[in-house]
Design a protein around this motif. Sequence first.
Motif, PDB file in Angstrom:
ATOM      1  N   LEU A  82       0.844  -1.178   0.000  1.00  0.00           N
ATOM      2  CA  LEU A  82       0.000   0.000   0.000  1.00  0.00           C
ATOM      3  C   LEU A  82       0.884   1.233   0.000  1.00  0.00           C
ATOM      4  CD1 LEU A  82      -2.505  -0.987   2.869  1.00  0.00           C
ATOM      5  CD2 LEU A  82      -2.812  -1.317   0.407  1.00  0.00           C
ATOM      6  N   ASP A  83       0.396   2.310  -0.614  1.00  0.00           N
ATOM      7  CA  ASP A  83       1.122   3.563  -0.441  1.00  0.00           C
ATOM      8  C   ASP A  83       0.653   4.205   0.864  1.00  0.00           C
ATOM      9  OD1 ASP A  83      -1.282   4.989  -0.959  1.00  0.00           O
ATOM     10  OD2 ASP A  83      -0.762   5.308  -3.058  1.00  0.00           O
ATOM     11  N   SER A  84       1.266   5.306   1.246  1.00  0.00           N
ATOM     12  CA  SER A  84       0.976   5.918   2.547  1.00  0.00           C
ATOM     13  C   SER A  84      -0.476   6.361   2.663  1.00  0.00           C
ATOM     14  CB  SER A  84       1.902   7.112   2.791  1.00  0.00           C
ATOM     15  OG  SER A  84       3.234   6.674   2.874  1.00  0.00           O
ATOM     16  N   ILE A  85      -1.037   6.883   1.599  1.00  0.00           N
ATOM     17  CA  ILE A  85      -2.432   7.332   1.639  1.00  0.00           C
ATOM     18  C   ILE A  85      -3.367   6.135   1.803  1.00  0.00           C
ATOM     19  CG2 ILE A  85      -4.274   8.418   0.284  1.00  0.00           C
ATOM     20  CD1 ILE A  85      -2.087  10.361  -0.752  1.00  0.00           C
ATOM     21  N   ASP A  86      -3.110   5.061   1.064  1.00  0.00           N
ATOM     22  CA  ASP A  86      -3.950   3.864   1.203  1.00  0.00           C
ATOM     23  C   ASP A  86      -3.823   3.246   2.589  1.00  0.00           C
ATOM     24  OD1 ASP A  86      -5.049   4.048  -1.339  1.00  0.00           O
ATOM     25  OD2 ASP A  86      -3.510   2.781  -2.251  1.00  0.00           O
ATOM     26  N   LEU A  87      -2.626   3.268   3.171  1.00  0.00           N
ATOM     27  CA  LEU A  87      -2.463   2.750   4.532  1.00  0.00           C
ATOM     28  C   LEU A  87      -3.257   3.592   5.515  1.00  0.00           C
ATOM     29  CD1 LEU A  87      -1.241   0.755   6.542  1.00  0.00           C
ATOM     30  CD2 LEU A  87       0.780   2.250   6.666  1.00  0.00           C
ATOM     31  N   SER A  88      -3.225   4.904   5.352  1.00  0.00           N
ATOM     32  CA  SER A  88      -3.991   5.766   6.261  1.00  0.00           C
ATOM     33  C   SER A  88      -5.489   5.492   6.117  1.00  0.00           C
ATOM     34  CB  SER A  88      -3.687   7.242   6.011  1.00  0.00           C
ATOM     35  OG  SER A  88      -4.193   7.678   4.770  1.00  0.00           O
ATOM     36  N   LYS A  89      -5.962   5.269   4.888  1.00  0.00           N
ATOM     37  CA  LYS A  89      -7.374   4.932   4.685  1.00  0.00           C
ATOM     38  C   LYS A  89      -7.710   3.598   5.345  1.00  0.00           C
ATOM     39  CE  LYS A  89      -7.886   7.397   0.306  1.00  0.00           C
ATOM     40  NZ  LYS A  89      -8.000   7.224  -1.161  1.00  0.00           N
TER      41      LYS A  89
END
Length: 158
Positions: A82-89
């Motif tokens: 996952l990229d950082s934005i997807d991990l945060s989501k």
Amino acid sequence: MKIKIISVGKIKEKYFKNAIDEYSKRISKYSKLEFLEVPDEKAPESLSDKDMEIIKDKEGEKILSKINNEYIIVLDIFGNQLDSIDLSKKIIDIFSYQSSDIVFIIGGSLGLSKQVIDKANLKLSFSKLTFPHQLMKVLLLEQIYRSFRIINNEPYHK
């Protein structure tokens, strides 16, 4: 909201401890954070595949004894990237709809046992590269911190 990080082995290097302390302090603004370390099994360099599995199983039993009803994320080279934005989501989705507690699991030098991997709700890979588990803890904490910054619409590129 609580995040628990279970890892195999102790952090001995002061520079890793300093980084872990710094990110822990930053994360404390957003979530409770707990660290649990299970002892690593002695693993000579020339092990058979069967001996490696035995060691991973012993470490896995110790890890599984520390898990309650949290959402389980294992760090696994074969997991989803996952990229950082997807991990945060993903983190906000877990906290909002699935569990108020997340446990991240970092294996030892031989990786994680099949039993631990099979128990995971999510298998997460940071890269196809292999990292020392001490450094992985720092990388994980940085990404958790970055996720909370993203979730709270705070700058995170620095």
